[in-house]
Design a protein around this motif. Structure first.
Motif, PDB file in Angstrom:
ATOM      1  N   PHE A 257       6.136  -7.603  -9.164  1.00 54.22           N
ATOM      2  CA  PHE A 257       6.583  -8.038  -6.800  1.00 54.22           C
ATOM      3  C   PHE A 257       7.444  -6.908  -6.479  1.00 54.22           C
ATOM      4  O   PHE A 257       6.939  -5.935  -5.830  1.00 54.22           O
ATOM      5  CB  PHE A 257       6.586  -9.228  -7.217  1.00 54.22           C
ATOM      6  N   LEU A 258       8.754  -6.926  -6.715  1.00 55.14           N
ATOM      7  CA  LEU A 258       9.842  -6.487  -6.040  1.00 55.14           C
ATOM      8  C   LEU A 258       9.771  -5.028  -6.164  1.00 55.14           C
ATOM      9  O   LEU A 258       9.618  -3.854  -5.325  1.00 55.14           O
ATOM     10  CB  LEU A 258      11.180  -6.443  -6.476  1.00 55.14           C
ATOM     11  N   SER A 259       9.082  -4.015  -7.254  1.00 55.81           N
ATOM     12  CA  SER A 259       8.451  -2.786  -7.925  1.00 55.81           C
ATOM     13  C   SER A 259       7.806  -1.966  -6.736  1.00 55.81           C
ATOM     14  O   SER A 259       7.765  -0.749  -6.304  1.00 55.81           O
ATOM     15  CB  SER A 259       8.659  -2.357  -9.170  1.00 55.81           C
ATOM     16  N   THR A 260       6.951  -3.487  -6.245  1.00 53.40           N
ATOM     17  CA  THR A 260       5.346  -2.169  -6.198  1.00 53.40           C
ATOM     18  C   THR A 260       6.116  -3.048  -4.562  1.00 53.40           C
ATOM     19  O   THR A 260       5.580  -1.732  -4.122  1.00 53.40           O
ATOM     20  CB  THR A 260       4.474  -3.579  -6.828  1.00 53.40           C
ATOM     21  N   PHE A 261       6.462  -3.566  -4.187  1.00 54.18           N
ATOM     22  CA  PHE A 261       6.683  -3.694  -2.680  1.00 54.18           C
ATOM     23  C   PHE A 261       7.366  -2.904  -2.377  1.00 54.18           C
ATOM     24  O   PHE A 261       7.897  -1.943  -1.340  1.00 54.18           O
ATOM     25  CB  PHE A 261       7.454  -4.619  -2.063  1.00 54.18           C
ATOM     26  N   MET A 262       8.249  -2.288  -3.054  1.00 53.92           N
ATOM     27  CA  MET A 262       8.969  -0.520  -2.666  1.00 53.92           C
ATOM     28  C   MET A 262       8.700   0.853  -3.575  1.00 53.92           C
ATOM     29  O   MET A 262       8.600   0.902  -1.659  1.00 53.92           O
ATOM     30  CB  MET A 262      10.558  -0.569  -4.328  1.00 53.92           C
ATOM     31  N   LEU A 263       7.467   0.519  -3.534  1.00 53.76           N
ATOM     32  CA  LEU A 263       6.968   1.764  -3.422  1.00 53.76           C
ATOM     33  C   LEU A 263       5.770   1.578  -2.550  1.00 53.76           C
ATOM     34  O   LEU A 263       4.996   2.595  -1.339  1.00 53.76           O
ATOM     35  CB  LEU A 263       5.057   1.325  -4.854  1.00 53.76           C
ATOM     36  N   ILE A 264       5.224   0.486  -2.242  1.00 56.94           N
ATOM     37  CA  ILE A 264       3.932   0.263  -0.513  1.00 56.94           C
ATOM     38  C   ILE A 264       5.539   0.986   0.160  1.00 56.94           C
ATOM     39  O   ILE A 264       4.440   1.782   1.160  1.00 56.94           O
ATOM     40  CB  ILE A 264       4.204  -1.199  -0.547  1.00 56.94           C
ATOM     41  N   PRO A 320      -5.277  -7.370  -7.230  1.00 55.72           N
ATOM     42  CA  PRO A 320      -6.775  -7.216  -6.443  1.00 55.72           C
ATOM     43  C   PRO A 320      -5.598  -6.561  -5.447  1.00 55.72           C
ATOM     44  O   PRO A 320      -6.159  -6.009  -4.540  1.00 55.72           O
ATOM     45  CB  PRO A 320      -7.311  -8.126  -6.549  1.00 55.72           C
ATOM     46  N   VAL A 321      -5.116  -7.513  -4.189  1.00 53.82           N
ATOM     47  CA  VAL A 321      -4.575  -6.978  -3.414  1.00 53.82           C
ATOM     48  C   VAL A 321      -3.371  -6.171  -3.077  1.00 53.82           C
ATOM     49  O   VAL A 321      -3.734  -5.461  -2.411  1.00 53.82           O
ATOM     50  CB  VAL A 321      -3.829  -8.645  -2.743  1.00 53.82           C
ATOM     51  N   PHE A 322      -2.601  -6.082  -4.319  1.00 53.10           N
ATOM     52  CA  PHE A 322      -1.822  -4.554  -4.654  1.00 53.10           C
ATOM     53  C   PHE A 322      -2.828  -3.513  -4.572  1.00 53.10           C
ATOM     54  O   PHE A 322      -2.401  -2.261  -3.902  1.00 53.10           O
ATOM     55  CB  PHE A 322      -1.377  -4.595  -5.646  1.00 53.10           C
ATOM     56  N   ILE A 323      -4.008  -3.416  -5.440  1.00 53.71           N
ATOM     57  CA  ILE A 323      -4.295  -2.190  -5.542  1.00 53.71           C
ATOM     58  C   ILE A 323      -5.342  -1.914  -3.695  1.00 53.71           C
ATOM     59  O   ILE A 323      -5.468  -0.870  -4.086  1.00 53.71           O
ATOM     60  CB  ILE A 323      -6.061  -2.466  -6.856  1.00 53.71           C
ATOM     61  N   ALA A 324      -5.910  -3.457  -3.523  1.00 52.11           N
ATOM     62  CA  ALA A 324      -6.602  -2.522  -2.558  1.00 52.11           C
ATOM     63  C   ALA A 324      -5.662  -2.609  -1.339  1.00 52.11           C
ATOM     64  O   ALA A 324      -6.033  -1.395  -0.725  1.00 52.11           O
ATOM     65  CB  ALA A 324      -7.037  -3.930  -2.141  1.00 52.11           C
ATOM     66  N   ILE A 325      -4.271  -2.631  -1.422  1.00 56.52           N
ATOM     67  CA  ILE A 325      -2.864  -2.150  -0.855  1.00 56.52           C
ATOM     68  C   ILE A 325      -3.269  -0.243  -0.514  1.00 56.52           C
ATOM     69  O   ILE A 325      -3.225   0.308   0.045  1.00 56.52           O
ATOM     70  CB  ILE A 325      -2.305  -2.629  -0.359  1.00 56.52           C
ATOM     71  N   SER A 326      -2.934  -0.577  -1.744  1.00 55.86           N
ATOM     72  CA  SER A 326      -3.039   0.648  -1.995  1.00 55.86           C
ATOM     73  C   SER A 326      -4.638   2.204  -2.229  1.00 55.86           C
ATOM     74  O   SER A 326      -4.114   3.804  -1.504  1.00 55.86           O
ATOM     75  CB  SER A 326      -3.300   1.596  -3.915  1.00 55.86           C
ATOM     76  N   LEU A 327      -5.467   1.695  -1.419  1.00 55.28           N
ATOM     77  CA  LEU A 327      -6.508   2.123  -0.903  1.00 55.28           C
ATOM     78  C   LEU A 327      -6.509   2.256   0.295  1.00 55.28           C
ATOM     79  O   LEU A 327      -7.761   3.447   0.612  1.00 55.28           O
ATOM     80  CB  LEU A 327      -8.110   1.511  -1.533  1.00 55.28           C
ATOM     81  N   PRO A 396       3.058   7.884  -5.273  1.00 56.78           N
ATOM     82  CA  PRO A 396       2.993   6.113  -4.959  1.00 56.78           C
ATOM     83  C   PRO A 396       2.181   5.344  -5.375  1.00 56.78           C
ATOM     84  O   PRO A 396       1.559   4.489  -5.881  1.00 56.78           O
ATOM     85  CB  PRO A 396       3.814   5.875  -3.902  1.00 56.78           C
ATOM     86  N   ALA A 397       1.086   5.499  -4.365  1.00 52.23           N
ATOM     87  CA  ALA A 397      -1.022   5.251  -4.694  1.00 52.23           C
ATOM     88  C   ALA A 397      -0.730   4.477  -6.020  1.00 52.23           C
ATOM     89  O   ALA A 397      -1.756   3.834  -6.459  1.00 52.23           O
ATOM     90  CB  ALA A 397      -1.859   6.059  -3.879  1.00 52.23           C
ATOM     91  N   ILE A 398      -0.943   6.333  -6.689  1.00 52.65           N
ATOM     92  CA  ILE A 398      -2.108   5.481  -7.982  1.00 52.65           C
ATOM     93  C   ILE A 398      -1.019   4.036  -9.062  1.00 52.65           C
ATOM     94  O   ILE A 398      -1.170   4.026  -9.668  1.00 52.65           O
ATOM     95  CB  ILE A 398      -1.282   6.783  -9.131  1.00 52.65           C
TER      96      ILE A 398
END
Length: 425
Positions: A257-264, A320-327, A396-398
């Motif tokens: 969670f925290l690592s992915t939020f940093m990438l967002i 799935p929500v993280f995947i949707a954010i990346s798109l 970051p998206a990938i």
């Protein structure tokens, strides 16, 4: 004072509303004092962290020296979590909390004096910071393990929800206020405010009066050696299905969670090129979603059924929500999804902290929370290092997509295999 505290707690725990809900936690003097003490102690930690780091950067200009302070905190938290948890299970937890606050008051006041004086060797700051971190390691499991005995099962949801909200608000406000204080008054003054917060926290714990402890209830049992209690804590986690699942699951959730939020955040700057106002909204969405989720959990309280499935379902849905954010093509469109992630994160963590206090033997909660604290302290930094490196290589998206996929698979695995959590109600 003891008798008044006992009477106050008894009245608060037995007073029921007409609709069958438990009495409000805010009617308990003991909880109010301990909650206020915890909030001030957390504010002191947050304030100290940002104030000291900014002071190091301003006075030395060295990010390397700032990282030394951060690594000192990390290593001490990782190494001594289980040790501190064992101490919390063997001693008067309230005493342990206020003593650590007094110790931190003295140490942080000393740091403020050294920061004020010219030409003080940096090694003294690092040593005192390490001692502050060491004292703080003892307070966390002592507080976490005491909550059940302060509020009881009926009010646990309210209490944990209130603490979760306080955590988010104080961490955000603490970083902001710490930065403002350093800029306006200098590092010494800002760190002195931190020391005062620890002192007031200790006074509030004394005002709370005594509350029952597992150590006091087990006075008829033979006294065991510290080494035996430490080993018993690890054996308990390995043998108890719920404790074992929680100790595995929570650090992994924190990791992703925290690592992915940093990438967002990286994606918002590099790809979405978000304007400062939109970036500010993005930063606020996660804590706002978390607070809304915690409030909802508090409001639903005992009416929230199948809580184990809510824990695992929220973890599964975050993927799935993280995947949707990346798109998403822009940050503005992604804001509702980012808010949803914060909301789901609340359900996946707040409820499991409630469940831990209900499902785990109270006499061993200090050791469980101590071990959990060690793992959750090291997981995010490792995740940030790994994810930032991969982001520089692949974008970051990938990596957000890969992280979301991993969370989805982790959620599916946990739902199918971690029956102890899934069946919790």
């Amino acid at each position: 004072m003891l008798e008044l505290a006992k009477e106050s707690n008894a009245e608060a725990s037995t007073r029921q509303q007409k609709d069958g809900q438990a009495a409000s936690i805010w009617r308990s003097r003991t909880f109010l004092a301990v909650f206020s003490s915890y909030s001030l102690s957390l504010l002191g930690n947050t304030f100290h962290s940002i104030a000291l780091n900014l002071w190091v950067l301003q006075t030395t200009g060295s990010a390397k020296l700032m990282s030394v302070v951060l690594i000192t905190h990390l290593v001490i938290s990782m190494l001594f979590g289980s040790f501190a948890g064992t101490i919390a299970d063997r001693t008067d937890r309230r005493t342990l909390m206020w003593v650590t606050d007094i110790v931190r008051f003295v140490l942080v006041a000393a740091i403020a004096i050294l920061v004020y004086l010219p030409n003080v060797p940096f090694i003294w700051i690092v040593l005192l910071t390490g001692l502050v971190a060491f004292a703080g390691v003892f307070r966390t499991p002592a507080f976490q393990a005491s909550l059940m005995e302060i509020v009881g099962k009926e009010q646990m949801t309210q209490a944990v929800g209130a603490i979760s909200i306080s955590d988010n608000m104080i961490r955000i406000a603490g970083f902001a206020l710490g930065g403002i204080a350093v800029a306006a008054f200098g590092g010494a003054f800002a760190i002195a405010i931190d020391a005062a917060a620890f002192l007031v926290s200790a006074v509030l714990l004394l005002f709370a009066g005594k509350f029952p402890y597992a150590a006091e209830k087990n006075t008829t049992k033979p006294k065991t050696a510290f080494k035996e209690d430490l080993a018993e804590g690890f054996r308990y986690v390995l043998s108890n299905a719920f404790a074992r699942a929680a100790v595995i699951l929570l650090p992994l959730v924190m990791f992703f969670f925290l690592s992915t939020f940093m990438l967002i955040q990286v994606m918002a700057v590099q790809i979405w090129q978000a304007k400062p106002f939109v970036f500010g909204l993005l930063e606020a969405c996660i804590p706002l979603g978390y607070v809304v989720g915690s409030i909802l959990i508090m409001r639903l309280d005992y009416r929230l059924k199948y809580r184990g499935k809510w824990i695992l379902g929220s973890i599964l849905l975050m993927g799935p929500v993280f995947i949707a954010i990346s798109l998403m093509p822009t940050a503005t469109i992604a804001l509702p999804l980012i808010f949803l992630v914060g909301f789901l994160f609340s359900f996946s963590t707040t409820i499991i902290f409630i469940a831990l206090r209900v499902a785990i033997d109270h006499a061993k909660q200090g050791r469980v929370f101590g071990l959990l604290g060690s793992l959750t302290s090291i997981a995010p930094p490792i995740g940030l290092a790994v994810f930032s490196t991969l982001s520089d290589i692949y974008g970051p998206a990938i990596i957000i997509t890969a992280s979301g996929t991993a969370m989805l698979l982790m959620g599916i695995f946990a739902y199918s295999r971690m029956k102890s959590i899934r069946n919790f109600n």
